[in-house]
Scaffold this motif. Structure first.
Motif, PDB file in Angstrom:
ATOM      1  N   GLN A 227       0.702  -1.538  -0.384  1.00 59.00           N
ATOM      2  CA  GLN A 227       0.280   0.171   0.175  1.00 59.00           C
ATOM      3  C   GLN A 227       0.749   1.121  -0.278  1.00 59.00           C
ATOM      4  N   VAL A 228       1.072   1.964  -1.414  1.00 56.91           N
ATOM      5  CA  VAL A 228       1.599   3.235  -1.295  1.00 56.91           C
ATOM      6  C   VAL A 228       0.999   4.104  -0.770  1.00 56.91           C
ATOM      7  N   TYR A 229       1.392   5.156   0.107  1.00 57.48           N
ATOM      8  CA  TYR A 229       0.685   6.373   0.912  1.00 57.48           C
ATOM      9  C   TYR A 229       1.742   7.625   0.573  1.00 57.48           C
ATOM     10  N   ASP A 230       0.769   8.523   0.892  1.00 57.97           N
ATOM     11  CA  ASP A 230       1.696   9.669   1.242  1.00 57.97           C
ATOM     12  C   ASP A 230       1.457   9.980   2.369  1.00 57.97           C
ATOM     13  N   PRO A 231       2.507  10.931   3.012  1.00 59.06           N
ATOM     14  CA  PRO A 231       2.480  11.025   5.148  1.00 59.06           C
ATOM     15  C   PRO A 231       1.742  12.323   5.102  1.00 59.06           C
ATOM     16  N   LEU A 232       1.196  12.801   3.990  1.00 59.05           N
ATOM     17  CA  LEU A 232      -0.159  13.652   3.893  1.00 59.05           C
ATOM     18  C   LEU A 232      -0.720  13.370   4.728  1.00 59.05           C
ATOM     19  N   ALA A 233      -1.394  12.049   4.484  1.00 57.02           N
ATOM     20  CA  ALA A 233      -2.808  10.853   5.318  1.00 57.02           C
ATOM     21  C   ALA A 233      -2.284  11.161   6.325  1.00 57.02           C
ATOM     22  N   LEU A 234      -0.908  10.949   7.370  1.00 58.45           N
ATOM     23  CA  LEU A 234      -1.019  10.474   8.343  1.00 58.45           C
ATOM     24  C   LEU A 234      -0.488  12.217   9.335  1.00 58.45           C
ATOM     25  N   LYS A 235      -0.128  12.783   8.928  1.00 61.03           N
ATOM     26  CA  LYS A 235      -0.110  14.225   9.274  1.00 61.03           C
ATOM     27  C   LYS A 235       0.316  15.675   8.585  1.00 61.03           C
ATOM     28  N   LEU A 236      -1.292  16.708   8.356  1.00 62.50           N
ATOM     29  CA  LEU A 236      -0.860  17.376   8.072  1.00 62.50           C
ATOM     30  C   LEU A 236      -0.009  18.508   8.549  1.00 62.50           C
ATOM     31  N   PRO A 237       0.931  18.963   7.898  1.00 65.65           N
ATOM     32  CA  PRO A 237       1.841  21.110   8.235  1.00 65.65           C
ATOM     33  C   PRO A 237       0.554  21.346   9.268  1.00 65.65           C
ATOM     34  N   ASN A 238       1.078  22.229   9.885  1.00 62.64           N
ATOM     35  CA  ASN A 238      -0.124  23.360  10.843  1.00 62.64           C
ATOM     36  C   ASN A 238      -0.269  24.151  10.296  1.00 62.64           C
ATOM     37  N   ILE A 289       4.360   1.629   2.385  1.00 61.80           N
ATOM     38  CA  ILE A 289       5.006   2.019   1.983  1.00 61.80           C
ATOM     39  C   ILE A 289       5.315   3.883   1.228  1.00 61.80           C
ATOM     40  N   SER A 290       5.954   4.989   2.116  1.00 57.50           N
ATOM     41  CA  SER A 290       5.504   6.236   2.359  1.00 57.50           C
ATOM     42  C   SER A 290       6.262   6.607   1.061  1.00 57.50           C
ATOM     43  N   THR A 291       5.962   7.750   0.316  1.00 54.58           N
ATOM     44  CA  THR A 291       6.040   8.617  -0.670  1.00 54.58           C
ATOM     45  C   THR A 291       7.481   9.332  -0.430  1.00 54.58           C
ATOM     46  N   ALA A 292       7.690   9.169   0.991  1.00 52.61           N
ATOM     47  CA  ALA A 292       8.790  10.495   0.599  1.00 52.61           C
ATOM     48  C   ALA A 292      10.175   9.530   2.017  1.00 52.61           C
ATOM     49  N   GLU A 293      10.219   8.436   1.227  1.00 52.27           N
ATOM     50  CA  GLU A 293      10.812   7.927   1.266  1.00 52.27           C
ATOM     51  C   GLU A 293      12.008   6.377   0.067  1.00 52.27           C
ATOM     52  N   ASP A 294      13.003   6.400  -0.024  1.00 53.67           N
ATOM     53  CA  ASP A 294      13.471   5.442  -0.801  1.00 53.67           C
ATOM     54  C   ASP A 294      12.694   4.135  -1.030  1.00 53.67           C
ATOM     55  N   ALA A 295      12.441   3.676  -1.851  1.00 55.01           N
ATOM     56  CA  ALA A 295      11.536   2.362  -2.327  1.00 55.01           C
ATOM     57  C   ALA A 295      11.733   1.530  -1.761  1.00 55.01           C
ATOM     58  N   HIS A 296      13.513   1.528  -2.409  1.00 56.27           N
ATOM     59  CA  HIS A 296      14.231  -0.151  -1.967  1.00 56.27           C
ATOM     60  C   HIS A 296      14.574  -0.228  -0.650  1.00 56.27           C
ATOM     61  N   GLY A 297      14.738   1.202  -0.053  1.00 60.38           N
ATOM     62  CA  GLY A 297      15.293   0.885   1.080  1.00 60.38           C
ATOM     63  C   GLY A 297      13.851   0.801   2.424  1.00 60.38           C
ATOM     64  N   GLN A 298      13.160   1.083   1.679  1.00 63.50           N
ATOM     65  CA  GLN A 298      11.637   0.530   2.813  1.00 63.50           C
ATOM     66  C   GLN A 298      11.166  -0.707   2.691  1.00 63.50           C
ATOM     67  N   LEU A 299      11.083  -1.165   1.203  1.00 68.79           N
ATOM     68  CA  LEU A 299      11.077  -2.509   0.747  1.00 68.79           C
ATOM     69  C   LEU A 299      12.394  -3.503   1.475  1.00 68.79           C
ATOM     70  N   ARG A 300      13.453  -3.296   1.623  1.00 70.10           N
ATOM     71  CA  ARG A 300      14.259  -4.148   1.904  1.00 70.10           C
ATOM     72  C   ARG A 300      14.183  -3.995   3.676  1.00 70.10           C
ATOM     73  N   ALA A 301      13.371  -3.011   4.128  1.00 69.36           N
ATOM     74  CA  ALA A 301      13.409  -3.093   5.668  1.00 69.36           C
ATOM     75  C   ALA A 301      11.930  -3.428   5.399  1.00 69.36           C
ATOM     76  N   GLU A 302      11.280  -3.948   5.363  1.00 74.13           N
ATOM     77  CA  GLU A 302       9.766  -4.839   5.653  1.00 74.13           C
ATOM     78  C   GLU A 302       9.898  -6.253   4.849  1.00 74.13           C
ATOM     79  N   LEU A 303      10.802  -6.396   3.900  1.00 75.28           N
ATOM     80  CA  LEU A 303      10.775  -7.932   4.010  1.00 75.28           C
ATOM     81  C   LEU A 303      11.793  -8.520   5.125  1.00 75.28           C
ATOM     82  N   GLY A 304      12.461  -7.548   5.874  1.00 75.61           N
ATOM     83  CA  GLY A 304      13.542  -7.593   7.049  1.00 75.61           C
ATOM     84  C   GLY A 304      14.687  -8.066   6.575  1.00 75.61           C
ATOM     85  N   LYS A 305      15.561  -7.459   5.547  1.00 74.50           N
ATOM     86  CA  LYS A 305      16.508  -7.890   5.039  1.00 74.50           C
ATOM     87  C   LYS A 305      17.620  -6.563   5.012  1.00 74.50           C
TER      88      LYS A 305
END
Length: 311
Positions: A227-238, A289-305
């Protein structure tokens, strides 16, 4: 945000991700804390075994493979031998709808989804399996039959790039809100059993029918949801102003105002949580998976690698 890979992707960029995919695997034993660890998906099924032949027992053979009926019939120990299936088909399902054409920080969801699809395709290819997929937008669904071929990976990624490049803020709104379900229904028709199915989407518009289709797909296949998401959905700037685009209509919202900030934040975060809850009800492993960070790094972390083999 006009740089390649932030809003739009290129075929050369996706093909080059082959190198980064070499340290990733859907089939590796997952350490505790991985998204694929747990009762329902400690690891994926992997390839199956096909019965090969009966032969006389030899010292060192696995006693679990003794065929007792044949042994009693012949009066001598007989074992069943198996050969591993050479490969299995994988379907990478990639969302390139207008709902994906958004990003508030590093990349657009559509671009991150394209990168994730490429990484998944290369992972499957290097595992020796067949690669195919479905790429869909608001108007059409492109289907690529699985084949173990570098050219087939390129064909799949070419379709992803084609649909990705067709996204534009001036495009009309989606007329068919069930396009996600239609793509999953098409996937169900293509994947009989023992497929690996990787669905990359923001899952906008997901509902009970989506849940039903996910359960049907996972009954006889390994299914993973990214699930690809944008961090804006988690926290709007003030403070500041937020430009919201819908087709040709653009509205600027003053998000420092409480009557704007609170309902908009509640809506965005609530929608993301609703979809994530729905997907978890399907018992399909979910990676966010957030749009704010590198896709490869996030996938690697999610897979426990990640470094050290654990998160």
């Amino acid at each position: 945000m006009n740089d390649e890979g932030l809003v739009y992707v290129s075929l050369a960029q996706l093909m080059a991700l082959e190198f980064k995919a070499r340290d990733l695997s859907f089939l590796a034993r997952q350490p505790q804390g991985s998204i694929l660890a747990g009762n329902h998906a400690s690891r994926l099924r992997g390839r199956g075994l096909n019965f090969d032949e009966l032969r006389r027992y030899q010292p060192g053979d696995d006693l679990r493979h003794l065929d007792w009926r044949a042994s009693l019939r012949t009066g001598k120990p007989v074992v069943r031998t198996f050969t591993e299936e050479r490969d299995r088909p994988a379907l990478i399902v990639v969302d390139q709808r207008m709902s994906m054409f958004f990003g508030s920080q590093r990349s657009f969801k559509s671009a991150v989804a394209a990168e994730l699809a490429a990484l998944a395709a290369w992972m499957v290819f290097h595992a020796g399996d067949r690669v195919g997929g479905l790429v869909f937008n608001d108007q059409r669904i492109d289907s690529i039959a699985p084949l173990r071929s570098r050219k087939r990976v390129e064909a799949l990624l070419s379709r992803v790039v084609q649909q990705n490049r067709a996204l534009n803020a001036g495009n009309p709104d989606a007329e068919d809100e069930d396009q996600l379900d239609k793509a999953l229904q098409r996937c169900l028709g293509v994947a009989g059993h023992d497929h690996l199915i990787c669905i990359v989407s923001d899952f906008a518009g997901a509902g009970e029918r989506t849940l039903q289709l996910m359960r049907q797909l996972s009954a006889h296949n390994d299914v993973i949801a990214l699930q690809v998401y944008d961090p804006l959905a988690l926290k709007l700037p003030n403070n500041g102003r937020l430009l919201v685009t819908q087709g040709e209509l653009q509205v600027e919202l003053a998000i420092e105002k409480r009557n704007v900030h609170q309902p908009l934040g509640d809506f965005l975060s609530g929608r993301l949580k609703d979809v994530a809850t729905l997907l978890r009800r399907s018992q399909v492993p979910l990676m966010m998976i957030s749009t704010a960070e590198d896709a490869h790094g996030q996938l690697r972390a999610e897979l426990g690698k990640s470094a050290g083999g654990a998160r």
